[in-house]
Design a protein around this motif. Structure first.
Motif, PDB file in Angstrom:
ATOM      1  N   ARG A  13       0.848  -1.195   0.000  1.00 12.96           N
ATOM      2  CA  ARG A  13       0.000   0.000   0.000  1.00 12.96           C
ATOM      3  C   ARG A  13       0.881   1.242   0.000  1.00 12.96           C
ATOM      4  O   ARG A  13       1.994   1.230   0.520  1.00 12.96           O
ATOM      5  N   LEU A  14       0.366   2.318  -0.544  1.00 12.66           N
ATOM      6  CA  LEU A  14       1.125   3.557  -0.642  1.00 12.66           C
ATOM      7  C   LEU A  14       1.495   4.078   0.744  1.00 12.66           C
ATOM      8  O   LEU A  14       0.646   4.188   1.626  1.00 12.66           O
ATOM      9  N   ALA A  15       2.765   4.417   0.927  1.00 19.48           N
ATOM     10  CA  ALA A  15       3.248   4.979   2.181  1.00 19.48           C
ATOM     11  C   ALA A  15       3.654   6.447   2.031  1.00 19.48           C
ATOM     12  O   ALA A  15       3.422   7.248   2.932  1.00 19.48           O
ATOM     13  N   VAL A  16       4.292   6.789   0.905  1.00 20.05           N
ATOM     14  CA  VAL A  16       4.730   8.164   0.647  1.00 20.05           C
ATOM     15  C   VAL A  16       4.384   8.504  -0.798  1.00 20.05           C
ATOM     16  O   VAL A  16       4.873   7.852  -1.726  1.00 20.05           O
ATOM     17  N   ASP A  17       3.586   9.525  -0.986  1.00 18.37           N
ATOM     18  CA  ASP A  17       3.170   9.933  -2.330  1.00 18.37           C
ATOM     19  C   ASP A  17       4.210  10.881  -2.921  1.00 18.37           C
ATOM     20  O   ASP A  17       3.951  12.056  -3.158  1.00 18.37           O
ATOM     21  N   SER A  18       5.395  10.358  -3.193  1.00 17.25           N
ATOM     22  CA  SER A  18       6.526  11.182  -3.621  1.00 17.25           C
ATOM     23  C   SER A  18       6.537  11.459  -5.126  1.00 17.25           C
ATOM     24  O   SER A  18       7.226  12.374  -5.573  1.00 17.25           O
ATOM     25  N   ARG A  19       5.827  10.650  -5.896  1.00 15.58           N
ATOM     26  CA  ARG A  19       5.708  10.839  -7.346  1.00 15.58           C
ATOM     27  C   ARG A  19       7.061  11.050  -8.028  1.00 15.58           C
ATOM     28  O   ARG A  19       7.250  11.972  -8.822  1.00 15.58           O
ATOM     29  N   CYS A  20       7.992  10.190  -7.704  1.00 16.85           N
ATOM     30  CA  CYS A  20       9.327  10.284  -8.288  1.00 16.85           C
ATOM     31  C   CYS A  20       9.310   9.909  -9.765  1.00 16.85           C
ATOM     32  O   CYS A  20       8.567   9.014 -10.177  1.00 16.85           O
ATOM     33  N   ARG A  21      10.138  10.575 -10.526  1.00 21.48           N
ATOM     34  CA  ARG A  21      10.330  10.151 -11.917  1.00 21.48           C
ATOM     35  C   ARG A  21      10.952   8.753 -11.935  1.00 21.48           C
ATOM     36  O   ARG A  21      10.515   7.877 -12.677  1.00 21.48           O
ATOM     37  N   LEU A  22      11.997   8.567 -11.129  1.00 25.60           N
ATOM     38  CA  LEU A  22      12.652   7.265 -11.040  1.00 25.60           C
ATOM     39  C   LEU A  22      13.110   7.055  -9.601  1.00 25.60           C
ATOM     40  O   LEU A  22      14.273   7.249  -9.253  1.00 25.60           O
ATOM     41  N   GLY A  23      12.155   6.663  -8.736  1.00 26.38           N
ATOM     42  CA  GLY A  23      12.497   6.331  -7.360  1.00 26.38           C
ATOM     43  C   GLY A  23      13.368   5.089  -7.329  1.00 26.38           C
ATOM     44  O   GLY A  23      13.114   4.128  -8.055  1.00 26.38           O
ATOM     45  N   GLU A  24      14.406   5.084  -6.501  1.00 26.38           N
ATOM     46  CA  GLU A  24      15.365   3.978  -6.488  1.00 26.38           C
ATOM     47  C   GLU A  24      16.136   3.955  -5.173  1.00 26.38           C
ATOM     48  O   GLU A  24      16.022   4.843  -4.335  1.00 26.38           O
ATOM     49  N   GLY A  25      16.951   2.879  -5.017  1.00 26.91           N
ATOM     50  CA  GLY A  25      17.986   2.803  -4.005  1.00 26.91           C
ATOM     51  C   GLY A  25      17.546   2.963  -2.564  1.00 26.91           C
ATOM     52  O   GLY A  25      18.300   3.478  -1.739  1.00 26.91           O
ATOM     53  N   VAL A  26      16.354   2.516  -2.213  1.00 25.10           N
ATOM     54  CA  VAL A  26      15.813   2.782  -0.880  1.00 25.10           C
ATOM     55  C   VAL A  26      16.613   2.045   0.203  1.00 25.10           C
ATOM     56  O   VAL A  26      16.966   0.874   0.049  1.00 25.10           O
ATOM     57  N   LEU A  27      16.898   2.762   1.319  1.00 24.56           N
ATOM     58  CA  LEU A  27      17.623   2.211   2.465  1.00 24.56           C
ATOM     59  C   LEU A  27      16.941   2.644   3.757  1.00 24.56           C
ATOM     60  O   LEU A  27      16.429   3.763   3.850  1.00 24.56           O
ATOM     61  N   TRP A  28      16.997   1.773   4.759  1.00 23.33           N
ATOM     62  CA  TRP A  28      16.441   2.079   6.077  1.00 23.33           C
ATOM     63  C   TRP A  28      17.581   2.318   7.060  1.00 23.33           C
ATOM     64  O   TRP A  28      18.492   1.500   7.190  1.00 23.33           O
ATOM     65  N   CYS A  29      17.522   3.452   7.762  1.00 21.63           N
ATOM     66  CA  CYS A  29      18.485   3.760   8.816  1.00 21.63           C
ATOM     67  C   CYS A  29      17.862   3.400  10.157  1.00 21.63           C
ATOM     68  O   CYS A  29      16.934   4.084  10.614  1.00 21.63           O
ATOM     69  N   GLU A  30      18.352   2.357  10.782  1.00 21.42           N
ATOM     70  CA  GLU A  30      17.763   1.904  12.047  1.00 21.42           C
ATOM     71  C   GLU A  30      18.114   2.848  13.196  1.00 21.42           C
ATOM     72  O   GLU A  30      17.405   2.887  14.200  1.00 21.42           O
ATOM     73  N   ARG A  31      19.188   3.622  13.049  1.00 20.26           N
ATOM     74  CA  ARG A  31      19.562   4.557  14.115  1.00 20.26           C
ATOM     75  C   ARG A  31      18.555   5.695  14.232  1.00 20.26           C
ATOM     76  O   ARG A  31      18.168   6.086  15.328  1.00 20.26           O
ATOM     77  N   ARG A  32      18.149   6.222  13.077  1.00 17.24           N
ATOM     78  CA  ARG A  32      17.213   7.358  13.056  1.00 17.24           C
ATOM     79  C   ARG A  32      15.781   6.928  12.774  1.00 17.24           C
ATOM     80  O   ARG A  32      14.891   7.768  12.768  1.00 17.24           O
ATOM     81  N   GLN A  33      15.591   5.624  12.533  1.00 18.92           N
ATOM     82  CA  GLN A  33      14.264   5.135  12.138  1.00 18.92           C
ATOM     83  C   GLN A  33      13.733   5.977  10.972  1.00 18.92           C
ATOM     84  O   GLN A  33      12.630   6.520  11.006  1.00 18.92           O
ATOM     85  N   ALA A  34      14.562   6.051   9.955  1.00 16.79           N
ATOM     86  CA  ALA A  34      14.250   6.885   8.798  1.00 16.79           C
ATOM     87  C   ALA A  34      14.522   6.112   7.506  1.00 16.79           C
ATOM     88  O   ALA A  34      15.422   5.270   7.438  1.00 16.79           O
ATOM     89  N   PHE A 257      14.188  -3.598   3.795  1.00 15.40           N
ATOM     90  CA  PHE A 257      13.516  -4.015   5.022  1.00 15.40           C
ATOM     91  C   PHE A 257      13.638  -2.898   6.042  1.00 15.40           C
ATOM     92  O   PHE A 257      14.703  -2.281   6.194  1.00 15.40           O
ATOM     93  N   ALA A 258      12.541  -2.619   6.748  1.00 14.52           N
ATOM     94  CA  ALA A 258      12.484  -1.415   7.568  1.00 14.52           C
ATOM     95  C   ALA A 258      11.595  -1.633   8.777  1.00 14.52           C
ATOM     96  O   ALA A 258      11.020  -2.710   8.973  1.00 14.52           O
ATOM     97  N   GLY A 259      11.488  -0.574   9.594  1.00 14.62           N
ATOM     98  CA  GLY A 259      10.686  -0.634  10.805  1.00 14.62           C
ATOM     99  C   GLY A 259      11.520  -1.043  12.005  1.00 14.62           C
ATOM    100  O   GLY A 259      12.632  -1.568  11.866  1.00 14.62           O
ATOM    101  N   ALA A 260      10.983  -0.839  13.191  1.00 18.93           N
ATOM    102  CA  ALA A 260      11.717  -1.134  14.413  1.00 18.93           C
ATOM    103  C   ALA A 260      12.145  -2.597  14.491  1.00 18.93           C
ATOM    104  O   ALA A 260      13.211  -2.922  15.020  1.00 18.93           O
TER     105      ALA A 260
END
Length: 307
Positions: A13-34, A257-260
């Motif tokens: 399901r949609l989480a962020v409506d960022s409407r990227c031309r080419l969204g890529e390379g997603v990473l989760w930072c567990e330190r900042r929960q970002a 993979f993300a989340g606490a």
């Protein structure tokens, strides 16, 4: 796509409506929960914090193909023609980043740019390049970058579009692909020497699907974002499909993979290569999607050793 095992399916399901031309390379930072990702063609670096549902982006001087979290809290950026360092933490009040060049990449090859990349389990950044020439000759290469050794090529055959870079649980095996070939490959990998073994086919990806970004979960499954068909596929150790996450837009590009508890999957998508009718039918294209798959957890993202 066929498999000889039962396939568990989930839906994103949609989480962020960022409407990227080419969204890529997603990473989760567990330190900042970002969550971090790139909109390559718009030369933007995005960040989203699910806790407060805030999203923002920074403009960049060039297209960002891939990047890595650093031990210091900075980011290592694979911009089109070089590896750079940047500190978003020092630019919270700015709308653009001014990265510092660490190593130029293929400056003599104007049609090549950095594409997919990921840190290995020893703190080195491994990435590949993409040939933007319409003929797509397999001129792209794979590299390892580290503070100690700088830029070192990996002895792998040339590719048109380097993708699917991720690592075995013990860090001694590397997965990668040429997206145009429809095969995810596996090769023995030595992080200290930047040496690789003989490549073997791990999984065949049937057209019209094209393998894009990938990640490995805590049990060693390989998860592949599959461009053109709106899905993420989880492969077992034998390369057979075990899990599928359906995404309600065609051009699925990468996952993390993300989340606490690292039990959520965030998925980037793109509006690129959709015609007007497809964009009307897929209004959330270019957004970031989220899914949970029962019993599946990821690993904390390996960090670049910049100490």
């Amino acid at each position: 796509m066929t498999a000889a095992v039962a396939i568990d399916a989930a839906r994103a399901r949609l989480a962020v409506d960022s409407r990227c031309r080419l969204g890529e390379g997603v990473l989760w930072c567990e330190r900042r929960q970002a969550l971090w990702w790139t909109d390559i063609q718009s030369a933007r670096l995005w960040r989203h914090t699910p806790g407060d549902r805030r999203s923002r982006y920074w403009r960049l001087p060039d297209r960002l193909g891939s990047f890595a979290l650093c031990e210091s809290g900075r980011l290592l950026l694979g911009l089109a023609k070089g590896v750079y360092s940047a500190d978003p933490g020092a630019a919270e009040d700015l709308d653009a980043l001014a990265p510092t060049l660490l190593a130029p990449v293929e400056a003599d090859q104007p049609t090549l740019r950095i594409n997919d990349g990921r840190c290995d389990r020893s703190g080195n950044f491994v990435f590949g390049t993409l040939n933007e020439d319409l003929r797509r000759a397999p001129m792209g290469r794979f590299y390892q970058y580290s503070r100690r050794h700088g830029l070192r090529p990996l002895a792998l055959a040339g590719v048109a579009i380097a993708n699917s870079l991720c690592f075995d649980l013990d860090g001694r095996g590397l997965y990668y692909c040429d997206s145009r070939q429809g095969r995810i490959m596996h090769v023995a990998y030595d992080a200290d020497s930047a040496q690789v073994g003989a490549p073997e086919v791990f999984a065949e990806v049937q057209a019209p699907a094209s393998p894009d970004g990938a990640a490995v979960d805590s049990e060693g499954r390989v998860w592949s974002a599959q461009w053109g068909v709106g899905r993420v596929v989880g492969y077992g150790h034998d390369g057979r499909v075990e899990r599928v996450v359906e995404v309600p837009t065609s051009n699925v590009s990468c996952l993390s993979f993300a989340g606490a508890a690292l039990d959520e999957i965030y998925i980037t998508t793109a509006r690129e290569e959709l015609d007007d009718a497809q964009r009307r039918a897929q209004p959330d294209a270019g957004g970031v999607f989220r899914a949970s798959v029962a019993g599946v957890r990821g690993l904390a993202e390996a960090r670049f050793d910049d100490r």
